[in-house]
Design a protein around this motif. Sequence first.
Motif, PDB file in Angstrom:
ATOM      1  N   ASP A 167      54.864  -8.638 -22.565  1.00  0.00           N
ATOM      2  CA  ASP A 167      54.830 -10.024 -22.091  1.00  0.00           C
ATOM      3  C   ASP A 167      53.504 -10.258 -21.375  1.00  0.00           C
ATOM      4  OD1 ASP A 167      55.559 -12.638 -21.624  1.00  0.00           O
ATOM      5  OD2 ASP A 167      57.063 -12.181 -20.089  1.00  0.00           O
ATOM      6  N   ALA A 168      52.944 -11.431 -21.598  1.00  0.00           N
ATOM      7  CA  ALA A 168      51.685 -11.817 -20.959  1.00  0.00           C
ATOM      8  C   ALA A 168      51.816 -13.262 -20.517  1.00  0.00           C
ATOM      9  CB  ALA A 168      50.513 -11.654 -21.925  1.00  0.00           C
ATOM     10  N   ALA A 169      51.427 -13.550 -19.263  1.00  0.00           N
ATOM     11  CA  ALA A 169      51.683 -14.891 -18.730  1.00  0.00           C
ATOM     12  C   ALA A 169      50.587 -15.352 -17.787  1.00  0.00           C
ATOM     13  CB  ALA A 169      53.028 -14.925 -18.001  1.00  0.00           C
ATOM     14  N   ILE A 170      50.318 -16.653 -17.866  1.00  0.00           N
ATOM     15  CA  ILE A 170      49.578 -17.373 -16.826  1.00  0.00           C
ATOM     16  C   ILE A 170      50.638 -18.064 -15.987  1.00  0.00           C
ATOM     17  CG2 ILE A 170      47.916 -19.200 -16.333  1.00  0.00           C
ATOM     18  CD1 ILE A 170      46.891 -18.790 -19.255  1.00  0.00           C
ATOM     19  N   VAL A 171      50.594 -17.865 -14.675  1.00  0.00           N
ATOM     20  CA  VAL A 171      51.603 -18.445 -13.783  1.00  0.00           C
ATOM     21  C   VAL A 171      50.896 -19.287 -12.726  1.00  0.00           C
ATOM     22  CG1 VAL A 171      53.486 -17.982 -12.175  1.00  0.00           C
ATOM     23  CG2 VAL A 171      53.121 -16.474 -14.153  1.00  0.00           C
ATOM     24  N   ARG A 172      51.395 -20.487 -12.534  1.00  0.00           N
ATOM     25  CA  ARG A 172      50.740 -21.420 -11.620  1.00  0.00           C
ATOM     26  C   ARG A 172      51.770 -22.147 -10.770  1.00  0.00           C
ATOM     27  NH1 ARG A 172      49.585 -26.919 -12.163  1.00  0.00           N
ATOM     28  NH2 ARG A 172      50.171 -26.959 -14.366  1.00  0.00           N
ATOM     29  N   ASN A 173      51.425 -22.403  -9.518  1.00  0.00           N
ATOM     30  CA  ASN A 173      52.153 -23.361  -8.690  1.00  0.00           C
ATOM     31  C   ASN A 173      51.130 -24.100  -7.826  1.00  0.00           C
ATOM     32  OD1 ASN A 173      51.497 -21.730  -6.500  1.00  0.00           O
ATOM     33  ND2 ASN A 173      53.584 -21.010  -6.137  1.00  0.00           N
ATOM     34  N   ARG A 174      51.589 -24.826  -6.829  1.00  0.00           N
ATOM     35  CA  ARG A 174      50.667 -25.619  -6.018  1.00  0.00           C
ATOM     36  C   ARG A 174      49.719 -24.758  -5.187  1.00  0.00           C
ATOM     37  NH1 ARG A 174      51.736 -31.043  -5.515  1.00  0.00           N
ATOM     38  NH2 ARG A 174      53.662 -31.786  -6.473  1.00  0.00           N
ATOM     39  N   GLN A 175      50.049 -23.490  -5.034  1.00  0.00           N
ATOM     40  CA  GLN A 175      49.226 -22.598  -4.224  1.00  0.00           C
ATOM     41  C   GLN A 175      48.099 -21.942  -5.008  1.00  0.00           C
ATOM     42  OE1 GLN A 175      49.748 -22.525  -0.909  1.00  0.00           O
ATOM     43  NE2 GLN A 175      51.276 -24.086  -1.401  1.00  0.00           N
ATOM     44  N   GLY A 176      48.238 -21.845  -6.328  1.00  0.00           N
ATOM     45  CA  GLY A 176      47.202 -21.184  -7.109  1.00  0.00           C
ATOM     46  C   GLY A 176      47.711 -20.715  -8.457  1.00  0.00           C
ATOM     47  N   THR A 177      46.946 -19.815  -9.072  1.00  0.00           N
ATOM     48  CA  THR A 177      47.229 -19.327 -10.427  1.00  0.00           C
ATOM     49  C   THR A 177      46.872 -17.853 -10.513  1.00  0.00           C
ATOM     50  OG1 THR A 177      46.668 -21.506 -11.340  1.00  0.00           O
ATOM     51  CG2 THR A 177      46.741 -19.673 -12.885  1.00  0.00           C
ATOM     52  N   PHE A 178      47.668 -17.105 -11.263  1.00  0.00           N
ATOM     53  CA  PHE A 178      47.303 -15.722 -11.556  1.00  0.00           C
ATOM     54  C   PHE A 178      47.796 -15.350 -12.943  1.00  0.00           C
ATOM     55  CE2 PHE A 178      51.616 -15.052 -10.150  1.00  0.00           C
ATOM     56  CZ  PHE A 178      52.039 -13.851 -10.716  1.00  0.00           C
ATOM     57  N   ILE A 179      47.297 -14.224 -13.450  1.00  0.00           N
ATOM     58  CA  ILE A 179      47.637 -13.748 -14.794  1.00  0.00           C
ATOM     59  C   ILE A 179      48.281 -12.383 -14.656  1.00  0.00           C
ATOM     60  CG2 ILE A 179      46.693 -12.979 -17.006  1.00  0.00           C
ATOM     61  CD1 ILE A 179      44.788 -15.497 -14.912  1.00  0.00           C
ATOM     62  N   MET A 180      49.370 -12.167 -15.383  1.00  0.00           N
ATOM     63  CA  MET A 180      50.002 -10.842 -15.388  1.00  0.00           C
ATOM     64  C   MET A 180      50.390 -10.471 -16.811  1.00  0.00           C
ATOM     65  SD  MET A 180      53.706 -11.622 -13.590  1.00  0.00           S
ATOM     66  CE  MET A 180      54.727 -13.061 -14.020  1.00  0.00           C
ATOM     67  N   THR A 181      50.165  -9.202 -17.148  1.00  0.00           N
ATOM     68  CA  THR A 181      50.486  -8.680 -18.472  1.00  0.00           C
ATOM     69  C   THR A 181      51.134  -7.314 -18.311  1.00  0.00           C
ATOM     70  OG1 THR A 181      48.577  -9.797 -19.457  1.00  0.00           O
ATOM     71  CG2 THR A 181      49.553  -8.017 -20.712  1.00  0.00           C
ATOM     72  N   MET A 182      52.221  -7.099 -19.038  1.00  0.00           N
ATOM     73  CA  MET A 182      52.864  -5.787 -19.040  1.00  0.00           C
ATOM     74  C   MET A 182      53.214  -5.425 -20.467  1.00  0.00           C
ATOM     75  SD  MET A 182      56.152  -4.418 -16.848  1.00  0.00           S
ATOM     76  CE  MET A 182      56.969  -2.862 -17.232  1.00  0.00           C
ATOM     77  N   MET A 183      52.879  -4.187 -20.851  1.00  0.00           N
ATOM     78  CA  MET A 183      53.190  -3.677 -22.181  1.00  0.00           C
ATOM     79  C   MET A 183      53.905  -2.336 -22.025  1.00  0.00           C
ATOM     80  SD  MET A 183      49.602  -4.589 -24.169  1.00  0.00           S
ATOM     81  CE  MET A 183      50.260  -4.051 -25.754  1.00  0.00           C
ATOM     82  N   ALA A 184      55.027  -2.201 -22.727  1.00  0.00           N
ATOM     83  CA  ALA A 184      55.812  -0.976 -22.661  1.00  0.00           C
ATOM     84  C   ALA A 184      56.145  -0.521 -24.077  1.00  0.00           C
ATOM     85  CB  ALA A 184      57.088  -1.201 -21.864  1.00  0.00           C
ATOM     86  N   ALA A 185      56.066   0.764 -24.310  1.00  0.00           N
ATOM     87  CA  ALA A 185      56.360   1.309 -25.642  1.00  0.00           C
ATOM     88  C   ALA A 185      57.116   2.622 -25.509  1.00  0.00           C
ATOM     89  CB  ALA A 185      55.069   1.521 -26.427  1.00  0.00           C
ATOM     90  N   SER A 186      57.898   2.929 -26.550  1.00  0.00           N
ATOM     91  CA  SER A 186      58.634   4.197 -26.647  1.00  0.00           C
ATOM     92  C   SER A 186      59.582   4.405 -25.471  1.00  0.00           C
ATOM     93  CB  SER A 186      57.648   5.384 -26.732  1.00  0.00           C
ATOM     94  OG  SER A 186      56.776   5.209 -27.824  1.00  0.00           O
ATOM     95  N   GLY A 187      60.101   3.317 -24.930  1.00  0.00           N
ATOM     96  CA  GLY A 187      61.024   3.421 -23.807  1.00  0.00           C
ATOM     97  C   GLY A 187      62.397   2.871 -24.144  1.00  0.00           C
ATOM     98  N   GLU A 188      63.172   2.639 -23.101  1.00  0.00           N
ATOM     99  CA  GLU A 188      64.534   2.117 -23.255  1.00  0.00           C
ATOM    100  C   GLU A 188      64.528   0.634 -22.922  1.00  0.00           C
ATOM    101  OE1 GLU A 188      68.297   0.788 -22.744  1.00  0.00           O
ATOM    102  OE2 GLU A 188      67.199   1.216 -20.878  1.00  0.00           O
ATOM    103  N   ARG A 189      65.027  -0.174 -23.826  1.00  0.00           N
ATOM    104  CA  ARG A 189      64.879  -1.630 -23.756  1.00  0.00           C
ATOM    105  C   ARG A 189      65.419  -2.211 -22.455  1.00  0.00           C
ATOM    106  NH1 ARG A 189      64.000  -5.862 -27.193  1.00  0.00           N
ATOM    107  NH2 ARG A 189      65.020  -7.831 -26.655  1.00  0.00           N
ATOM    108  N   THR A 190      66.634  -1.827 -22.052  1.00  0.00           N
ATOM    109  CA  THR A 190      67.247  -2.423 -20.867  1.00  0.00           C
ATOM    110  C   THR A 190      66.435  -2.115 -19.614  1.00  0.00           C
ATOM    111  OG1 THR A 190      69.446  -2.252 -21.854  1.00  0.00           O
ATOM    112  CG2 THR A 190      69.332  -2.528 -19.465  1.00  0.00           C
ATOM    113  N   ALA A 191      66.003  -0.876 -19.480  1.00  0.00           N
ATOM    114  CA  ALA A 191      65.223  -0.484 -18.308  1.00  0.00           C
ATOM    115  C   ALA A 191      63.868  -1.194 -18.297  1.00  0.00           C
ATOM    116  CB  ALA A 191      65.033   1.025 -18.291  1.00  0.00           C
ATOM    117  N   GLN A 192      63.243  -1.295 -19.472  1.00  0.00           N
ATOM    118  CA  GLN A 192      61.954  -1.977 -19.552  1.00  0.00           C
ATOM    119  C   GLN A 192      62.075  -3.448 -19.152  1.00  0.00           C
ATOM    120  OE1 GLN A 192      61.278  -1.151 -23.684  1.00  0.00           O
ATOM    121  NE2 GLN A 192      59.771   0.472 -23.264  1.00  0.00           N
ATOM    122  N   THR A 193      63.080  -4.102 -19.688  1.00  0.00           N
ATOM    123  CA  THR A 193      63.269  -5.525 -19.407  1.00  0.00           C
ATOM    124  C   THR A 193      63.578  -5.763 -17.940  1.00  0.00           C
ATOM    125  OG1 THR A 193      64.098  -5.874 -21.665  1.00  0.00           O
ATOM    126  CG2 THR A 193      64.561  -7.597 -20.049  1.00  0.00           C
TER     127      THR A 193
END
Length: 376
Positions: free
Chosen positions: A333-359
């Motif tokens: 998942d990769a996201a630009i997140v914004r509110n009235r205070q500002g903006t930031f970008i966050m990206t997380m990539m997971a592979a070869s793991g367990e879906r529930t724990a990753q999510t």
Amino acid sequence: MSCQNCGYHNPPQTVTCLKCGHRLVQSSGDANLQSRVQRRRRQSRRTGFSSRFSRRPLLGVLVAGLLLLGGGYIVGRLLWSATTPATAESSRKSSAPQSADNDSSAQQPAKSAFPAATVTDLIEQATNGLAGQTSVAVMPLAGSQSVVVNNHAQRAGSLITLFIMVTAYDQVHQNNWRMQDRYTLRAADKVGGTGTLHTLPAGSQLTYAEITKRMITESDNTAANIMLDRVGGFSAVNTEIAQLGLTDTRMARRLMDTAALRAGHDNDTSVRDVATVLKRLANRRLISNKADHAMLTILKANTDHSKLVKNLPTRATIYNKTGDYQAYGVQNDAAIVRNRQGTFIMTMMAASGERTAQTSAMNDLGQVLYRAILEQ
């Protein structure tokens, strides 16, 4: 008879001063009156009034009155300003135009320094103990600071469609073709997996703008392959990636091409590359103001908010793209997140793991990053 204004000694019973014309006051205490007049004249000289004001009493009175009025006005304004700063500031803010959906992050208010140490700790806490490979990148909108953990090239999943979209809008910007051009869907175009375009009958006509939107908002694999062909295939996308200065991203197969996967060909990217592109996009520094606005509008319409952005409050504005491939344990998942205070970008990539724990880790990480960066 001494004049109480100028001190001139007039003959007894004189009504007006023979020297200055001032009306005389008849009093038995003439000596005391003279003394008071002299004191008044000495005080007048000390305070800077010229002698002509004494010789012209009406003019002196008028000037003194104006000075008193002006001073009172100035003092009053100073007192008002000192006691009502919040009201004045509120008035200035309310007079500025406001937009409920303004994608221009340049208008965002200044925030305090990016809390890099806190962000690093939060990433470590959220990802500690996860199986497989996990990478995270977090960047503020402005400045060169960032936190990047375990960056390396890994399976992109549908995140690769971000680079197809950027290539398409760059070509449109160069006037090579138009997003409103129409495409006729063929039976051969249809592939399985996510998306709904493959459910439409062959012969259906759609604009490239609609196909691009489906590619992003639905992770539509059929739409992605159509757009890949439209921009000129792998070479065009990889050329665009190189021009962006990205080093971990490469497209090597079509969507849902399992034969290519078995042969060892896959589409790769990294959290740093993706976050870098999103940061440029959020700053309107990727292609052009028009093209960047169009891409942000598409990302904002994404329907999958099940990962990093799931637990964000409704006041947050989100522009994101996910990428899954369950057979390989891929959760991105990769996201630009914004509110009235500002903006930031966050990206997380997971592979070869367990879906529930990753999510679950993504849900928690997105929430704590939002609080640490935008709700300090």
